[in-house]
Design a protein around this motif. Structure first.
Motif, PDB file in Angstrom:
ATOM      1  N   GLY A 162       0.814  -1.214   0.000  1.00  0.00           N
ATOM      2  CA  GLY A 162       0.000   0.000   0.000  1.00  0.00           C
ATOM      3  C   GLY A 162       0.846   1.262   0.000  1.00  0.00           C
ATOM      4  O   GLY A 162       2.065   1.219  -0.195  1.00  0.00           O
ATOM      5  N   PRO A 163       0.215   2.429   0.236  1.00  0.00           N
ATOM      6  CA  PRO A 163       0.953   3.696   0.282  1.00  0.00           C
ATOM      7  C   PRO A 163       1.920   3.723   1.456  1.00  0.00           C
ATOM      8  O   PRO A 163       1.716   3.038   2.467  1.00  0.00           O
ATOM      9  CB  PRO A 163      -0.161   4.739   0.455  1.00  0.00           C
ATOM     10  CG  PRO A 163      -1.296   3.989   1.061  1.00  0.00           C
ATOM     11  CD  PRO A 163      -1.225   2.606   0.489  1.00  0.00           C
ATOM     12  N   ALA A 164       2.966   4.529   1.334  1.00  0.00           N
ATOM     13  CA  ALA A 164       3.987   4.574   2.383  1.00  0.00           C
ATOM     14  C   ALA A 164       3.398   5.050   3.709  1.00  0.00           C
ATOM     15  O   ALA A 164       3.703   4.493   4.766  1.00  0.00           O
ATOM     16  CB  ALA A 164       5.125   5.486   1.951  1.00  0.00           C
ATOM     17  N   VAL A 165       2.565   6.085   3.660  1.00  0.00           N
ATOM     18  CA  VAL A 165       1.911   6.602   4.859  1.00  0.00           C
ATOM     19  C   VAL A 165       0.420   6.299   4.763  1.00  0.00           C
ATOM     20  O   VAL A 165      -0.233   6.656   3.787  1.00  0.00           O
ATOM     21  CB  VAL A 165       2.128   8.118   5.018  1.00  0.00           C
ATOM     22  CG1 VAL A 165       1.455   8.620   6.299  1.00  0.00           C
ATOM     23  CG2 VAL A 165       3.624   8.444   5.042  1.00  0.00           C
ATOM     24  N   VAL A 166      -0.110   5.624   5.770  1.00  0.00           N
ATOM     25  CA  VAL A 166      -1.521   5.239   5.798  1.00  0.00           C
ATOM     26  C   VAL A 166      -2.275   6.206   6.697  1.00  0.00           C
ATOM     27  O   VAL A 166      -1.900   6.404   7.858  1.00  0.00           O
ATOM     28  CB  VAL A 166      -1.692   3.804   6.326  1.00  0.00           C
ATOM     29  CG1 VAL A 166      -3.166   3.411   6.355  1.00  0.00           C
ATOM     30  CG2 VAL A 166      -0.888   2.829   5.477  1.00  0.00           C
ATOM     31  N   GLU A 167      -3.328   6.809   6.176  1.00  0.00           N
ATOM     32  CA  GLU A 167      -4.097   7.766   6.969  1.00  0.00           C
ATOM     33  C   GLU A 167      -4.778   7.054   8.132  1.00  0.00           C
ATOM     34  O   GLU A 167      -5.323   5.961   7.992  1.00  0.00           O
ATOM     35  CB  GLU A 167      -5.134   8.470   6.104  1.00  0.00           C
ATOM     36  CG  GLU A 167      -5.800   9.645   6.797  1.00  0.00           C
ATOM     37  CD  GLU A 167      -6.462  10.598   5.831  1.00  0.00           C
ATOM     38  OE1 GLU A 167      -6.754  11.732   6.252  1.00  0.00           O
ATOM     39  OE2 GLU A 167      -6.667  10.220   4.663  1.00  0.00           O
TER      40      GLU A 167
END
Length: 218
Positions: A162-167
């Motif tokens: 997934g994305p590097a930073v997860v909300e």
């Protein structure tokens, strides 16, 4: 750039290991490390190798213990970088984490790290003889050393697509990065929680969320 604040009270060997992991992982992204000795019975002393580090490593000695939050605030008084990383003295930073923050943090204001001792936000457990498998479980997954922590971090990144930073609305553990300008926007740490520091990261996330700032997990 990034500054790191590490409050310490006793447990000098553990704290030194935290400092070692930070200086080892610093790369070109960390400007300074501020160790705040919050009235330890015996003063915390940095190793000579830390003082010869390519980054600035400072110690603030407080004669009387005043609590975690107060110790963090003492460190915040002398940091200068836009990103401030606040670490517990038992945290370990894997090589590559500061570089990831510098690369992926532009759109975020508060980022919790997957770390070695953060409950459900800990680095995944790796069973013996199963070098290609990671298991998430609610326990203290403390690596034996920084090499192990770095290897687990790389394995985690390899398996996670997934994305590097997860909300996320919040996170757990005193191992996180906060943007200095965002901290100023909400009026600093005072008022987040009582001086014990317990729940600091949760209260901080709530206040930043209410201010419309972005929170994630790296």
């Amino acid at each position: 750039m990034i500054d790191v604040v590490i409050p310490v009270h006793g447990v000098h060997d553990t704290a030194q290991h935290a400092v070692d992991s930070v200086t080892r992982a610093a790369g070109r992204d960390v400007s300074r490390v501020v160790v705040v000795d919050d009235g330890s019975p015996s003063p915390f002393s940095l190793r000579a190798s830390d003082l010869d580090s390519d980054i600035e490593v400072l110690t603030i000695r407080r004669k009387r213990a005043s609590g975690y939050l107060s110790a963090v605030e003492s460190g915040l008084e002398i940091v200068k970088s836009e990103w401030i990383v606040i670490l517990n003295s038992d945290a370990e930073i894997p090589v590559g984490l500061f570089a990831s923050l510098a690369e992926h943090g532009a759109d975020w204001d508060l980022i919790g790290f997957v770390s070695n001792n953060a409950g459900v936000f800990s680095v995944p457990y790796q069973p013996p003889r199963m070098r290609d498998r990671l298991i998430l479980r609610h326990r203290r997954n403390k690596p034996d050393d920084t090499d192990t922590s770095t290897a687990l971090h790389r394995l985690w990144l390899k398996n996670y697509q997934g994305p590097a930073v997860v909300e996320s609305p919040s996170f757990h553990g005193f191992c996180f990065a906060v943007r200095a300008s965002a901290l100023i926007q909400i009026g600093g740490l005072r008022g987040c929680t009582r001086n014990s520091g317990r729940g600091l990261e949760t209260d901080l996330a709530i206040r930043m969320g209410e201010a419309g700032l972005r929170i994630g997990i790296l």
